[in-house]
Design an enzyme around this catalytic site. Structure first.
Site, short mmCIF file in Angstrom:
data_model
loop_
_atom_site.label_atom_id
_atom_site.label_comp_id
_atom_site.label_asym_id
_atom_site.label_seq_id
_atom_site.Cartn_x
_atom_site.Cartn_y
_atom_site.Cartn_z
N ARG A 184 0.84 -1.21 0.00
CA ARG A 184 0.00 0.00 0.00
C ARG A 184 0.88 1.26 0.00
O ARG A 184 0.44 2.33 -0.41
CB ARG A 184 -0.99 -0.01 1.16
CG ARG A 184 -1.97 1.16 1.13
CD ARG A 184 -3.34 0.89 1.79
NE ARG A 184 -3.29 0.07 2.96
CZ ARG A 184 -2.78 0.43 4.14
NH1 ARG A 184 -2.31 1.66 4.31
NH2 ARG A 184 -2.77 -0.40 5.15
N TYR A 210 -14.69 15.06 -17.46
CA TYR A 210 -15.05 13.64 -17.48
C TYR A 210 -16.19 13.42 -16.47
O TYR A 210 -16.25 14.10 -15.44
CB TYR A 210 -13.81 12.81 -17.10
CG TYR A 210 -14.11 11.36 -16.95
CD1 TYR A 210 -14.36 10.57 -18.08
CD2 TYR A 210 -14.17 10.75 -15.70
CE1 TYR A 210 -14.64 9.22 -17.95
CE2 TYR A 210 -14.46 9.41 -15.56
CZ TYR A 210 -14.70 8.65 -16.69
OH TYR A 210 -14.99 7.33 -16.57
N ASP A 232 -6.14 17.18 -16.04
CA ASP A 232 -6.40 15.84 -16.60
C ASP A 232 -5.96 15.86 -18.06
O ASP A 232 -6.58 16.53 -18.89
CB ASP A 232 -7.90 15.53 -16.45
CG ASP A 232 -8.26 14.13 -16.92
OD1 ASP A 232 -7.53 13.56 -17.74
OD2 ASP A 232 -9.32 13.64 -16.48
N LYS A 275 -6.82 4.48 -20.44
CA LYS A 275 -7.13 4.86 -21.83
C LYS A 275 -5.88 4.67 -22.71
O LYS A 275 -5.52 3.55 -23.00
CB LYS A 275 -7.65 6.30 -21.86
CG LYS A 275 -8.75 6.57 -20.82
CD LYS A 275 -10.03 5.82 -21.09
CE LYS A 275 -10.99 5.79 -19.89
NZ LYS A 275 -11.29 7.03 -19.26
#
Ligand SMILES: *Cc1c(COP(=O)(O)O)cnc(C)c1O
Length: 396
Positions: free
Chosen positions: A62, A115, A187, A212
């Protein structure tokens, strides 16, 4: 002895192939997957070091993982940023970064169009925690300026935005923010670092949904952040506690995918441009939205801040909703799927998708019409994808 020379300017693909070659455990041309979550210390001193070193990837998964660190390095080197961190998804990257820099009483400026997940975040989720949000038209630098307040901490940017392919002037907004000590967070998913590098325009933090174009094969979820070492460490501290951590196998797949990013994106740029030009002349099409066309209202800005215009375009069929539906059914190759950026061409009719999750009012406000098609070009041979579109249009 082979070596990646950090001070030499390599081309993008060379960089993508070699910038991680000096990282540890590189016993093969292709790196191993580190699946273990639990590092072992030799003694108390090493245990204390391993568990506390910022961005450490030897202690507990983590906190970090060597396969994932490697991906962070390759993405950040390409973006031109000093440091980076990887998340389980693009939304994991956005959420953790916002939580790092915002607290109750702060103010954020975001765009009216983002988005869909980001849109939900700024419209509904942040305000639930006492964070004030002002939404602006991304095309207007005056709106950004007017929205700023004494408690503005961060400006959230995304360019281009789908489906209308609006752009944000990254340099103008960054200049505005920097002069007032406000962070800019962009972004860059749709442009990709091949076509646009926001840090070169002054943006502080760059994010990708690596799901993507970076992954590029429709087979993994991943998100990335690139920024300064100092800010990366702050985001890392939050991410240790929020836990949107990628699986090592997904990082490995993304690493495998990103080696060919430039080759894929070049073909996607070329396909999208060819499709946009073809559709602009087609009688069944009212309008084409693509930043690489001189008819795009922000074409000059696109030419200034992008080196090429990406694989994504939107067009409006004059036959409306039914024509869109038939067009999609008639295609042989390109498929009807929501996520994009991989090797296969995919398309949606946004009115269908947004109709489900956002109100009709918001859909209309975003300027989406029933006959609109959002097309994400894959890497097919240009003549084949054009022919497919041509035959599908001929049948409606
Ligand atoms: C997909 C996407 C996201 C969210 O990323 P996930 O990996 O799906 O969580 C954020 N921004 C843009 C522009 C996207 O396309």
């Amino acid at each position: 002895m082979t070596r990646f020379r950090e001070n030499r300017r390599y081309g993008a693909t060379t960089q993508l192939l070699y910038s991680d070659m000096d990282l540890s455990d590189d016993w093969g041309v292709s790196p191993p997957i580190h699946q273990s979550v639990n590092g072992v210390a030799a003694d108390a001193h090493e245990f204390s070091e391993m568990s506390s070193v910022p961005l450490g990837d030897q202690f507990y998964a983590r906190h970090g993982n060597p396969t994932t660190s490697r991906l962070a390095k390759v993405i950040s080197d390409l973006e031109g940023g000093p440091s980076g961190i990887i998340f389980a998804s693009g939304m994991g990257a956005i959420t953790t970064t916002l939580l790092t820099f915002l607290k109750a009483g702060d103010h954020v400026v975001a765009q009216k169009n983002h988005y869909i997940g980001t849109t939900e975040m700024v419209r509904h989720i942040l305000p639930q925690y006492g964070i004030e949000v002002t939404l602006v038209d991304q095309r207007s630098i005056e709106e950004f300026e007017r929205a700023l307040k004494p408690n503005t901490q961060l400006i959230l940017l995304e360019s281009p935005v789908n489906p209308l392919m609006h752009l944000t002037d990254l340099k103008a907004v960054s200049d505005l923010a920097r002069s007032r000590g406000i962070l800019t967070f962009c972004d860059n998913t749709f442009a990709t670092p091949i076509n646009q590098r926001p840090m070169e325009h002054g943006v502080d933090i760059v994010m990708h949904s690596a799901t993507k174009y970076i992954g590029g094969h429709h087979d993994l979820l991943s998100g990335s952040i690139t920024t300064s070492q100092k800010l990366t460490e702050r985001i890392w501290e939050m991410s240790m506690n929020t836990g949107a951590i990628p699986a090592p196998f997904n990082s490995w797949l993304a690493l495998r995918g990103i080696r060919t990013l430039e080759l894929r994106v070049r073909q996607q740029n070329a396909n999208a441009m060819a499709i946009a030009k073809f559709l602009e002349e087609h009688p069944a099409v009212n309008r084409v939205y693509y930043p690489g066309l001189p008819s795009h209202p922000q074409y000059d800005l696109a030419e200034t801040q992008m080196s090429d215009f990406g694989g994504l375009l939107t067009f409006e069929l004059s036959g409306g909703y039914e024509a869109g539906k038939k067009f999609i059914e008639n295609l042989d190759l390109a498929r009807n799927a929501g996520s994009l950026g991989g090797v296969h061409s995919v398309l949606i009719q946004p009115a269908v998708m947004f109709g489900g999750r956002l109100s009709e009012e918001i859909v209309a406000k975003q300027g989406i019409t029933p006959g609109m098609i959002r097309f994400a070009a894959g890497i097919e041979n240009t003549a084949d994808i054009l022919q497919d579109i041509e035959q599908a249009l001929a049948q409606i």
